[in-house]
Design an enzyme around this catalytic site. Structure first.
Site, PDB file in Angstrom:
ATOM      1  CG  HIS A  17       2.095 -29.994  13.671  1.00 15.16           C
ATOM      2  ND1 HIS A  17       3.297 -30.623  13.825  1.00 15.16           N
ATOM      3  CD2 HIS A  17       1.474 -30.630  12.632  1.00 15.16           C
ATOM      4  CE1 HIS A  17       3.423 -31.592  12.934  1.00 15.16           C
ATOM      5  NE2 HIS A  17       2.335 -31.615  12.185  1.00 15.16           N
ATOM      6  CE  LYS A  41       3.401 -41.278   8.503  1.00 16.07           C
ATOM      7  NZ  LYS A  41       2.352 -40.294   8.273  1.00 16.07           N
ATOM      8  NE  ARG A  90       2.237 -29.340   5.140  1.00 12.39           N
ATOM      9  CZ  ARG A  90       2.728 -30.508   5.530  1.00 12.39           C
ATOM     10  NH1 ARG A  90       3.860 -30.549   6.186  1.00 12.39           N
ATOM     11  NH2 ARG A  90       2.090 -31.630   5.250  1.00 12.39           N
ATOM     12  CB  SER A 128       7.177 -33.875  11.406  1.00  9.22           C
ATOM     13  OG  SER A 128       6.152 -33.196  12.074  1.00  9.22           O
TER      14      SER A 128
HETATM   15  P1  ADP Z   1       0.033 -36.864   8.906  1.00  8.17           P
HETATM   16  O1  ADP Z   1       0.979 -38.020   8.966  1.00  8.17           O
HETATM   17  O2  ADP Z   1      -1.378 -37.229   9.231  1.00  8.17           O
HETATM   18  O3  ADP Z   1       0.141 -36.008   7.677  1.00  8.17           O
HETATM   19  P2  ADP Z   1       1.370 -34.728  10.284  1.00  8.17           P
HETATM   20  O4  ADP Z   1       1.740 -34.676  11.732  1.00  8.17           O
HETATM   21  O5  ADP Z   1       2.475 -34.692   9.301  1.00  8.17           O
HETATM   22  O6  ADP Z   1       0.471 -36.009  10.152  1.00  8.17           O
HETATM   23  O7  ADP Z   1       0.372 -33.551   9.960  1.00  8.17           O
HETATM   24  C1  ADP Z   1      -0.867 -33.419  10.594  1.00  8.17           C
HETATM   25  C2  ADP Z   1      -1.648 -32.323   9.902  1.00  8.17           C
HETATM   26  O8  ADP Z   1      -0.973 -31.091  10.073  1.00  8.17           O
HETATM   27  C3  ADP Z   1      -1.798 -32.510   8.395  1.00  8.17           C
HETATM   28  O9  ADP Z   1      -3.054 -32.015   8.003  1.00  8.17           O
HETATM   29  C4  ADP Z   1      -0.705 -31.663   7.814  1.00  8.17           C
HETATM   30  O10 ADP Z   1      -1.026 -31.195   6.526  1.00  8.17           O
HETATM   31  C5  ADP Z   1      -0.705 -30.522   8.819  1.00  8.17           C
HETATM   32  N1  ADP Z   1       0.588 -29.839   8.882  1.00  8.17           N
HETATM   33  C6  ADP Z   1       1.808 -30.363   9.085  1.00  8.17           C
HETATM   34  N2  ADP Z   1       2.765 -29.421   9.064  1.00  8.17           N
HETATM   35  C7  ADP Z   1       2.107 -28.256   8.832  1.00  8.17           C
HETATM   36  C8  ADP Z   1       2.519 -26.902   8.659  1.00  8.17           C
HETATM   37  N3  ADP Z   1       3.790 -26.545   8.677  1.00  8.17           N
HETATM   38  N4  ADP Z   1       1.561 -25.997   8.430  1.00  8.17           N
HETATM   39  C9  ADP Z   1       0.260 -26.355   8.364  1.00  8.17           C
HETATM   40  N5  ADP Z   1      -0.193 -27.590   8.492  1.00  8.17           N
HETATM   41  C10 ADP Z   1       0.711 -28.526   8.731  1.00  8.17           C
END
Ligand code: ADP
Length: 160
Positions: A17, A41, A90, A128
């Site tokens: 992130h 969630k 990703r 995450s």
């Molecule tokens: P959500 O529940 O909305 O997917 P996340 O916190 O998991 O929330 O992710 C928020 C955004 O960040 C999403 O677009 C996800 O694809 C992106 N994201 C999460 N981890 C990574 C990573 N390692 N690299 C790039 N983008 C990421």
């Protein structure tokens, strides 16, 4: 002024992130990290904890703010006066859901553009949920989390 909203759960914020926010902060005048307060969630951290961690991890970026959000991201984006929603891509597996989401958001608010960014290669396979899963079994995830976040994950797991 260019402004983008980067929404997500951030449960908790990872280096993946953070890498995206740093890239976005170079492209936009302002970036708002929007932490979803989604009661449906199940999360490890409360929304206030997720905001606090993201604020601390991103404190070195002066044009980045962190806000918790309830409701539709397109509405929040409009209220913020932002024109773009950022999402991270990703692997190919992200694509289908992100494509649906972007199409839905475009239907809801045609003026708001969804932009996708990819992280540095070393973060392309982390999420995450995977980091939490590995930490739960005492795996070393220190290369994916800010030390403060790592500490807080360990505290949560110890309290469970
Ligand atoms: P959500 O529940 O909305 O997917 P996340 O916190 O998991 O929330 O992710 C928020 C955004 O960040 C999403 O677009 C996800 O694809 C992106 N994201 C999460 N981890 C990574 C990573 N390692 N690299 C790039 N983008 C990421």
């Amino acid at each position: 002024m260019t402004k983008a909203v980067y929404p997500g759960s951030f449960d908790p914020i990872t280096h993946g992130h953070c890498d995206l926010v740093e890239r976005a902060a170079r492209q936009f005048d302002q970036v708002v990290v929007a932490i979803a307060n989604n009661i449906n969630k199940q999360t490890m951290f409360t929304v206030d904890e997720r905001v606090e961690l993201a604020e601390k991890v991103l404190a070195h970026l002066p044009n980045v703010t962190v806000i918790s959000v309830t409701g539709l991201i397109v509405d929040f984006t409009e209220q913020q006066g932002a024109t773009a929603i950022l999402r991270g891509l990703r692997a190919v597996s992200d694509f289908e859901f992100e494509f649906q989401l972007a199409s839905m958001n475009r239907n809801l608010k045609p003026d708001i553009e969804t932009l996708f960014m990819t992280p540095a290669e070393q973060y392309a396979y982390i999420s995450s949920s995977l980091v939490k899963e590995v930490a739960r079994f005492n795996g070393d995830v220190s290369m994916f989390l800010h030390p403060l976040v790592l500490e807080r994950v360990k505290q949560k797991l110890a309290a469970q």
